[in-house]
Design a protein around this motif. Structure first.
Motif, PDB file in Angstrom:
ATOM      1  N   LEU A 114       0.945  -1.227  -0.038  1.00 52.86           N
ATOM      2  CA  LEU A 114      -0.030  -0.084  -0.115  1.00 52.86           C
ATOM      3  C   LEU A 114       0.959   1.321  -0.043  1.00 52.86           C
ATOM      4  O   LEU A 114       0.509   2.339  -0.766  1.00 52.86           O
ATOM      5  N   LEU A 115       2.065   1.193   0.863  1.00 51.26           N
ATOM      6  CA  LEU A 115       2.837   2.390   0.920  1.00 51.26           C
ATOM      7  C   LEU A 115       3.610   2.669  -0.598  1.00 51.26           C
ATOM      8  O   LEU A 115       3.617   3.755  -1.042  1.00 51.26           O
ATOM      9  N   MET A 116       3.776   1.647  -1.297  1.00 50.37           N
ATOM     10  CA  MET A 116       4.418   1.822  -2.532  1.00 50.37           C
ATOM     11  C   MET A 116       3.706   1.945  -3.843  1.00 50.37           C
ATOM     12  O   MET A 116       4.029   2.513  -4.830  1.00 50.37           O
ATOM     13  N   GLU A 117       2.294   1.989  -3.438  1.00 45.93           N
ATOM     14  CA  GLU A 117       1.223   2.256  -4.480  1.00 45.93           C
ATOM     15  C   GLU A 117       1.319   3.872  -5.114  1.00 45.93           C
ATOM     16  O   GLU A 117       1.057   4.467  -4.164  1.00 45.93           O
ATOM     17  N   ASP A 118       1.481   3.907  -6.477  1.00 45.92           N
ATOM     18  CA  ASP A 118       1.692   5.230  -6.691  1.00 45.92           C
ATOM     19  C   ASP A 118       0.228   5.685  -7.247  1.00 45.92           C
ATOM     20  O   ASP A 118       0.268   6.980  -8.088  1.00 45.92           O
ATOM     21  N   ARG A 119      -0.671   5.107  -7.268  1.00 42.51           N
ATOM     22  CA  ARG A 119      -1.893   5.547  -7.829  1.00 42.51           C
ATOM     23  C   ARG A 119      -3.015   5.427  -6.466  1.00 42.51           C
ATOM     24  O   ARG A 119      -2.896   4.799  -5.446  1.00 42.51           O
ATOM     25  N   PRO A 120      -3.989   6.334  -6.480  1.00 46.70           N
ATOM     26  CA  PRO A 120      -5.014   6.339  -5.428  1.00 46.70           C
ATOM     27  C   PRO A 120      -5.694   4.697  -5.135  1.00 46.70           C
ATOM     28  O   PRO A 120      -5.825   4.120  -5.880  1.00 46.70           O
ATOM     29  N   VAL A 121      -5.680   4.715  -4.063  1.00 46.00           N
ATOM     30  CA  VAL A 121      -6.195   3.289  -3.473  1.00 46.00           C
ATOM     31  C   VAL A 121      -7.634   3.660  -2.700  1.00 46.00           C
ATOM     32  O   VAL A 121      -7.941   4.651  -2.310  1.00 46.00           O
ATOM     33  N   SER A 122      -8.479   2.607  -3.336  1.00 46.55           N
ATOM     34  CA  SER A 122      -9.988   2.771  -2.969  1.00 46.55           C
ATOM     35  C   SER A 122     -10.377   1.451  -2.492  1.00 46.55           C
ATOM     36  O   SER A 122      -9.757   0.555  -2.825  1.00 46.55           O
ATOM     37  N   GLY A 123     -11.614   1.502  -2.019  1.00 50.61           N
ATOM     38  CA  GLY A 123     -12.267   0.041  -1.656  1.00 50.61           C
ATOM     39  C   GLY A 123     -11.822  -0.614  -0.810  1.00 50.61           C
ATOM     40  O   GLY A 123     -11.846  -1.947  -0.764  1.00 50.61           O
ATOM     41  N   ARG A 124     -10.912  -0.286   0.349  1.00 51.75           N
ATOM     42  CA  ARG A 124     -10.270  -1.231   1.296  1.00 51.75           C
ATOM     43  C   ARG A 124     -11.051  -1.999   2.199  1.00 51.75           C
ATOM     44  O   ARG A 124     -12.260  -1.553   2.604  1.00 51.75           O
ATOM     45  N   THR A 125     -10.854  -3.146   2.090  1.00 55.94           N
ATOM     46  CA  THR A 125     -11.768  -4.124   2.854  1.00 55.94           C
ATOM     47  C   THR A 125     -11.272  -5.391   3.360  1.00 55.94           C
ATOM     48  O   THR A 125      -9.916  -5.548   2.870  1.00 55.94           O
ATOM     49  N   PHE A 126     -11.605  -6.226   3.970  1.00 56.74           N
ATOM     50  CA  PHE A 126     -11.331  -7.710   4.455  1.00 56.74           C
ATOM     51  C   PHE A 126     -12.290  -8.570   4.383  1.00 56.74           C
ATOM     52  O   PHE A 126     -13.431  -8.228   4.550  1.00 56.74           O
ATOM     53  N   LEU A 127     -12.223  -9.820   4.091  1.00 59.45           N
ATOM     54  CA  LEU A 127     -12.938 -10.841   4.228  1.00 59.45           C
ATOM     55  C   LEU A 127     -12.520 -11.976   5.182  1.00 59.45           C
ATOM     56  O   LEU A 127     -11.411 -12.357   5.134  1.00 59.45           O
ATOM     57  N   ALA A 128     -13.480 -12.414   5.822  1.00 60.64           N
ATOM     58  CA  ALA A 128     -13.301 -13.720   6.904  1.00 60.64           C
ATOM     59  C   ALA A 128     -13.374 -14.800   5.796  1.00 60.64           C
ATOM     60  O   ALA A 128     -14.201 -14.809   4.821  1.00 60.64           O
ATOM     61  N   ALA A 129     -12.909 -15.801   6.172  1.00 60.49           N
ATOM     62  CA  ALA A 129     -12.962 -17.169   5.171  1.00 60.49           C
ATOM     63  C   ALA A 129     -14.393 -17.518   5.198  1.00 60.49           C
ATOM     64  O   ALA A 129     -14.876 -18.067   4.193  1.00 60.49           O
TER      65      ALA A 129
END
Length: 113
Positions: free
Chosen positions: A55-70
């Protein structure tokens, strides 16, 4: 839109990356997560060092951050279009294999573009 899906498993008290999953369509995955009510939940504060670095190295805007349990993957596969169901079931099988071995798992997801 690119989608990043990383499977983490708990090793002791630290989350470690176990796999990176490929996505047929980032837009379709984002729409599926939103429709299922699990999109844009944010990332948990204890994501792995690998995810933080990505995430730190991403040079474009990040969106839609989420997580999923198994456990959420099985239901998500049922809601997915037919062309995505097998892929989501494979992700679920992978996470279940780790959990059957005694390790908690989760998927960390985000989008760019």
């Amino acid at each position: 839109m690119l989608a990043f899906v990383i499977c983490e498993a708990l090793e002791g008290r630290t989350w470690q990356v176990e796999a990176r999953f490929f996505v047929r369509s980032g837009r379709d995955l984002r729409a599926l997560l939103t429709a299922a009510g699990v999109g844009d939940r944010g990332h948990l504060p204890d994501v792995s060092v690998t995810v933080r670095g990505d995430l730190l190295m991403e040079d474009r805007p990040v969106s839609g951050r989420t997580f999923l349990a198994a456990a959420e993957l099985a239901g998500l596969a049922d809601q997915a279009p037919p062309e995505d169901q097998a892929r989501l079931r494979a992700w679920h099988a992978f996470t279940r294999g780790l959990e059957d071995g005694g390790r908690a798992t989760r998927l960390i997801v985000w989008f760019v573009g």
